[in-house]
Design an enzyme around this catalytic site. Structure first.
Site, PDB file in Angstrom:
ATOM      1  N   LYS B  46       0.860  -0.841  -0.015  1.00 47.94           N
ATOM      2  CA  LYS B  46      -0.310  -0.139  -0.099  1.00 47.94           C
ATOM      3  C   LYS B  46       1.020   1.340   0.489  1.00 47.94           C
ATOM      4  O   LYS B  46       1.705   1.343   0.886  1.00 47.94           O
ATOM      5  CB  LYS B  46      -0.403   0.102   1.054  1.00 47.94           C
ATOM      6  CG  LYS B  46      -1.616   1.429   1.242  1.00 47.94           C
ATOM      7  CD  LYS B  46      -2.859   0.859   0.321  1.00 47.94           C
ATOM      8  CE  LYS B  46      -3.876   2.543   0.561  1.00 47.94           C
ATOM      9  NZ  LYS B  46      -4.422   2.961  -0.812  1.00 47.94           N
ATOM     10  N   GLY B  74      -8.274   7.032   0.331  1.00 49.39           N
ATOM     11  CA  GLY B  74      -7.756   8.412   0.827  1.00 49.39           C
ATOM     12  C   GLY B  74      -6.746   8.685   0.858  1.00 49.39           C
ATOM     13  O   GLY B  74      -5.861   8.596   1.999  1.00 49.39           O
ATOM     14  N   CYS B 132      -1.918  11.960  -6.622  1.00 47.57           N
ATOM     15  CA  CYS B 132      -2.543  10.825  -5.825  1.00 47.57           C
ATOM     16  C   CYS B 132      -3.269  11.219  -5.503  1.00 47.57           C
ATOM     17  O   CYS B 132      -4.024  12.668  -5.758  1.00 47.57           O
ATOM     18  CB  CYS B 132      -2.129  10.789  -3.994  1.00 47.57           C
ATOM     19  SG  CYS B 132      -0.830  12.417  -3.893  1.00 47.57           S
ATOM     20  N   LYS B 166       5.789   5.717 -10.085  1.00 49.51           N
ATOM     21  CA  LYS B 166       4.459   5.710 -10.419  1.00 49.51           C
ATOM     22  C   LYS B 166       3.877   6.220 -11.761  1.00 49.51           C
ATOM     23  O   LYS B 166       3.374   7.148 -10.356  1.00 49.51           O
ATOM     24  CB  LYS B 166       3.545   4.467  -9.939  1.00 49.51           C
ATOM     25  CG  LYS B 166       2.473   4.155 -10.014  1.00 49.51           C
ATOM     26  CD  LYS B 166       1.846   2.793  -8.865  1.00 49.51           C
ATOM     27  CE  LYS B 166      -0.061   2.660  -9.701  1.00 49.51           C
ATOM     28  NZ  LYS B 166      -0.123   1.329  -8.251  1.00 49.51           N
ATOM     29  N   ASN B 193      -1.502   4.478 -12.594  1.00 45.80           N
ATOM     30  CA  ASN B 193      -2.325   4.810 -11.713  1.00 45.80           C
ATOM     31  C   ASN B 193      -4.003   4.532 -12.415  1.00 45.80           C
ATOM     32  O   ASN B 193      -4.018   4.776 -13.322  1.00 45.80           O
ATOM     33  CB  ASN B 193      -1.993   5.538 -11.145  1.00 45.80           C
ATOM     34  CG  ASN B 193      -2.148   5.458  -9.917  1.00 45.80           C
ATOM     35  OD1 ASN B 193      -3.690   5.338  -9.190  1.00 45.80           O
ATOM     36  ND2 ASN B 193      -1.553   6.271  -8.502  1.00 45.80           N
ATOM     37  N   GLY B 218     -10.153  -1.291 -13.137  1.00 43.73           N
ATOM     38  CA  GLY B 218     -10.498  -2.609 -13.992  1.00 43.73           C
ATOM     39  C   GLY B 218     -10.690  -2.611 -15.382  1.00 43.73           C
ATOM     40  O   GLY B 218     -10.219  -1.655 -16.435  1.00 43.73           O
ATOM     41  N   GLY B 245      -3.198  -2.139 -15.109  1.00 43.91           N
ATOM     42  CA  GLY B 245      -4.339  -1.701 -15.618  1.00 43.91           C
ATOM     43  C   GLY B 245      -5.863  -1.978 -16.467  1.00 43.91           C
ATOM     44  O   GLY B 245      -5.382  -2.433 -17.156  1.00 43.91           O
TER      45      GLY B 245
HETATM   46  C1  LIG Z   1      -9.103   0.244  -4.363  1.00 40.78           C
HETATM   47  C2  LIG Z   1      -7.646   0.861  -4.461  1.00 40.78           C
HETATM   48  C3  LIG Z   1      -6.973   1.407  -3.936  1.00 40.78           C
HETATM   49  C4  LIG Z   1      -5.319   1.927  -4.663  1.00 40.78           C
HETATM   50  N1  LIG Z   1      -4.444   1.973  -3.817  1.00 40.78           N
HETATM   51  C5  LIG Z   1      -3.282   3.025  -4.359  1.00 40.78           C
HETATM   52  C6  LIG Z   1      -1.875   3.087  -3.798  1.00 40.78           C
HETATM   53  O1  LIG Z   1      -2.480   3.214  -2.366  1.00 40.78           O
HETATM   54  N2  LIG Z   1      -1.115   3.874  -4.349  1.00 40.78           N
HETATM   55  C7  LIG Z   1      -0.800   3.039  -5.384  1.00 40.78           C
HETATM   56  O2  LIG Z   1       0.041   3.987  -6.358  1.00 40.78           O
HETATM   57  N3  LIG Z   1      -2.142   2.765  -6.532  1.00 40.78           N
HETATM   58  C8  LIG Z   1      -3.183   3.056  -6.075  1.00 40.78           C
HETATM   59  N4  LIG Z   1      -4.151   2.162  -6.415  1.00 40.78           N
HETATM   60  C9  LIG Z   1      -3.871   2.099  -7.978  1.00 40.78           C
HETATM   61  C10 LIG Z   1      -3.092   0.939  -8.434  1.00 40.78           C
HETATM   62  O3  LIG Z   1      -2.710  -0.031  -7.801  1.00 40.78           O
HETATM   63  C11 LIG Z   1      -3.489   0.626  -9.946  1.00 40.78           C
HETATM   64  O4  LIG Z   1      -2.799   0.733 -10.393  1.00 40.78           O
HETATM   65  C12 LIG Z   1      -4.896   0.821 -10.465  1.00 40.78           C
HETATM   66  O5  LIG Z   1      -5.854   0.452  -9.587  1.00 40.78           O
HETATM   67  C13 LIG Z   1      -5.121   0.580 -11.777  1.00 40.78           C
HETATM   68  O6  LIG Z   1      -5.042  -1.123 -12.403  1.00 40.78           O
HETATM   69  P1  LIG Z   1      -5.854  -1.710 -12.762  1.00 40.78           P
HETATM   70  O7  LIG Z   1      -6.929  -1.405 -13.307  1.00 40.78           O
HETATM   71  O8  LIG Z   1      -5.313  -3.966 -12.422  1.00 40.78           O
HETATM   72  O9  LIG Z   1      -6.624  -1.930 -10.700  1.00 40.78           O
HETATM   73  C14 LIG Z   1      -5.389   1.643  -5.599  1.00 40.78           C
HETATM   74  C15 LIG Z   1      -6.304   0.966  -6.379  1.00 40.78           C
HETATM   75  C16 LIG Z   1      -7.368   0.515  -6.343  1.00 40.78           C
HETATM   76  C17 LIG Z   1      -8.597  -0.027  -7.199  1.00 40.78           C
END
Ligand SMILES: Cc1cc2nc3c(=O)[nH]c(=O)nc-3n(C[C@H](O)[C@H](O)[C@H](O)COP(=O)(O)O)c2cc1C
Ligand SMILES: Cc1cc2nc3c(=O)[nH]c(=O)nc-3n(C[C@H](O)[C@H](O)[C@H](O)COP(=O)(O)OP(=O)(O)OC[C@H]3O[C@@H](n4cnc5c(N)ncnc54)[C@H](O)[C@@H]3O)c2cc1C
Ligand code: FES
Lengths: 254, 312
Positions: B46, B74, B132, B166, B193, B218, B245
């Protein structure tokens, strides 16, 4: 951590409409029926992107039943499943209710709306373990007073409706206040919509009693990895899917 | 036997499948009933900040039917100090390949956090979360090449651990930020991200999330991620790319590798299937065997070549 958890494709064995948009879907899921503790839940594939959280309503042999109200895409999908259709079920998940060590301490169930779905299993297991049980149930109207016949098998049931269409008109907190005035020494189990839970917790705080409250926050993963399902407790955001759904009322901010 | 061993720049990985930050708890304890963290290419923690962060009030997530979800967590996290004391030993004990994700609001925030881990050789890489979306206050580090450059060059001075930047897709030209990051010494770029989005609740007539916007993730964002990886690999074929992604299956992962990613991270897919990452690893093994690849890295960037791979 519970290793008795599974991720299985389960076959629907029966789908019954209780009337007025309420359904019970049964799945052949021995992995769930063997390991379920009353008050725990599962995440279920429901034809949507995310899985949906549901309490286990009852078990019959190797079949697990889920009682729900159709409110959106996922519950509508489940209500239309045919016998033999398969869905992914992940569980059992979370922490359920803890039965009191003192077997003479009565259990007081306080349910609001669809929150009733978690209690038939709780009440049956409690009754098999010789606890005295009473249920207080608040619903919107007569049509929403489901499961009452079933719960009457295990003890007294008092209900109240928002519109007065059955029994008294009012809120379940009124029944709770009356009940606590009679006897404060009861183990209180609560489940319902968040505003109702907060009112119940306030009543419990006034009486100086601690209840076990089951929260139904929005859950994306159900097993602790997304941090979506939080409530403020002990000054921090705790995940209701792993630290709950059942939590002690005295740690929750209202 | 085919070989899933791979490298992303200086970082060696057992296989090219990692868990994405924020989608595997703080340190992945929750996967214990399903698999060992050591089976993965790696786990990205995280986002950790110098001070603990409470995160936003619920609701934090809303589903976008058929497409994925929006989140506004957050950046809730226990802080880097707590993490190093209480969570890092767990990951080391589990033999996981560890990538620590760091976030902050100022360069000093990031530096403070990096200082806690700067010389820990159990850490394979530090991923700097430059974006962020849930934190207020103008353009962040991921949207301004100068800010990105300053941040990464400062972090580079602090540690020899490889740095991954990132990046956010919420920019006009991703390659500008990529260039700034690499010029500053970043050893790889993590793309992408979440995409900034919004959902309306028709019943309450309000945005579904209390802070209105959220991060979209998603299946729906896969083409956006692929396009950004495509642009980046085309312009800078030697920059290691970590693809992220909407990856749900081995087929999705293969598309990212073909596009130019040298490894991938699994995010939201973990929510719908705790074993998604392991199933993807198995799928990649099968793919290597079927296509008689000695190494999965043979296909990295292949979509840019004019030759066609047999069977691919
Ligand atoms: C609930 C949630 C929390 C996330 N928290 C972080 C985070 O704390 N730090 C970060 O760099 N990316 C965070 N992400 C982004 C994911 O690491 C990823 O880059 C993004 O969801 C795209 O990939 P996905 O479509 O496979 O989920 C978060 C994504 C989700 C869905
Ligand atoms: C631990 C837990 C146990 C649950 N057990 C049961 C149960 O046994 N029986 C049952 O009927 N329901 C139960 N729920 C609620 C159930 O998960 C939702 O009704 C279901 O997710 C709705 O899905 P849907 O796709 O039909 O509706 P959606 O299309 O997802 O939503 C329709 C409407 O319902 C609202 N909604 C969605 N999820 C929830 C929620 N979790 N709480 C309140 N409102 C919501 C949405 O905001 C929207 O307005 C439980 C929830 C939790 C967290
Ligand atoms: S639902 Fe994901 S952490 Fe609780």
């Amino acid at each position: 951590m519970s290793i008795t958890r599974s991720l299985i494709k389960a076959k629907l064995t029966d789908n019954a409409e209780l009337g007025k948009g309420y359904y019970v879907s049964w799945f052949h899921a021995p992995e769930i029926t063997k390991n379920i503790h009353p008050g725990q839940f599962v995440m279920m594939e429901s034809g949507q992107y995310l899985l949906r959280p549901f309490s286990v309503y009852e078990t019959k042999g190797e079949n697990a039943g889920f009682l729900y109200r159709v409110i959106g895409g996922g519950t509508s999908f489940l209500s239309k499943l045919k016998i033999g259709n398969e869905v992914l079920i992940h569980g059992p998940l979370g922490k359920g209710f803890t039965f009191p060590e003192n077997k003479n301490k009565p259990i007081l169930i306080v349910a609001g709306g669809i929150g009733i779905a978690t209690f038939p299993l709780v009440a049956r297991v409690a009754s098999e373990n010789k606890y005295k049980i009473k249920t207080l149930f608040g619903a919107r109207s007569k049509n929403d007073l489901i499961c009452t016949e079933e719960l009457k098998k295990y003890g007294e049931v008092e209900s109240i409706t928002d519109d007065g269409s059955s029994g008294r008109k009012g809120l379940v907190t009124e029944l709770l206040t009356t009940e606590l005035n009679k006897n404060k020494d009861q183990e209180i189990f609560v489940c319902g919509p968040t505003p109702m839970l907060k009112s119940v917790i306030k009543v419990c705080n006034e009486f100086g009693v601690i209840a076990q409250v089951s929260f139904e926050e929005y859950m994306a993963c159900g097993y602790g990895v997304c941090m979506s399902c939080v409530i403020k407790a002990n000054g921090k955001y705790l995940r209701t899917c792993v630290d709950g759904p059942v939590m002690r009322s005295d740690i929750v901010a209202v | 036997m085919s070989n899933l061993n791979t490298t992303t720049g200086k970082v060696s990985l057992k296989n090219p499948v990692l868990l994405a930050s924020g989608t595997c708890g703080v340190a992945g304890h929750e996967f214990e009933p399903y698999f060992n963290l050591s089976e993965l290419g790696g786990i990205v923690t995280k986002s950790l900040s110098i001070k603990p962060r409470d995160g936003n009030p619920a609701p934090r997530v809303v589903e976008i039917p058929g497409c994925g979800m929006l989140n506004s967590i957050g950046l809730q996290n226990p802080g880097i100090e707590y993490f190093v004391k209480n969570e890092l030993p767990y990951l080391i004990k589990k033999n996981a390949t560890i990538i620590i994700n760091i976030v902050g609001e100022t360069v000093d925030d990031y530096a403070g956090a990096v200082n806690f881990i700067r010389d820990k050789n159990e850490i394979s890489a530090i991923e700097l979360n430059l974006s962020c979306p849930n934190v207020s206050g103008g353009l962040d580090f991921s949207q301004d090449p100068k800010k990105a450059f300053t941040l990464i060059s400062e972090m580079k001075k602090l540690t020899k651990i490889p740095l991954w930047a990132k990046l956010s897709p919420n920019v006009t030209d991703i390659t500008e930020i990529v260039k700034a990051s690499v010029d500053a010494g970043s050893d790889g770029v993590s793309l992408i991200n979440t995409v900034l989005g919004l959902a309306i609740n028709r019943w309450t007539k309000k945005p579904a999330l209390p802070r209105a916007t959220g991060g979209y993730s998603g299946p729906a964002i896969k083409p956006i991620a692929l396009r950004m990886i495509w642009d980046t690999h085309k312009k800078f074929p030697n920059i290691p790319i970590i693809g992220i992604g909407g990856i749900h299956t081995a087929d999705d992962a293969i598309e990212f590798l073909l596009c130019g990613a040298s490894c991938v991270q699994i995010g939201t897919a973990n929510f719908v299937n705790p074993k998604a990452s392991i199933e993807i690893i198995n799928g990649l093994k099968d793919y290597c065997e079927k296509n008689k690849l000695n190494s999965i890295s043979e296909i990295v960037g292949a979509a840019h070549h004019l030759v066609t791979l047999s069977g691919a």
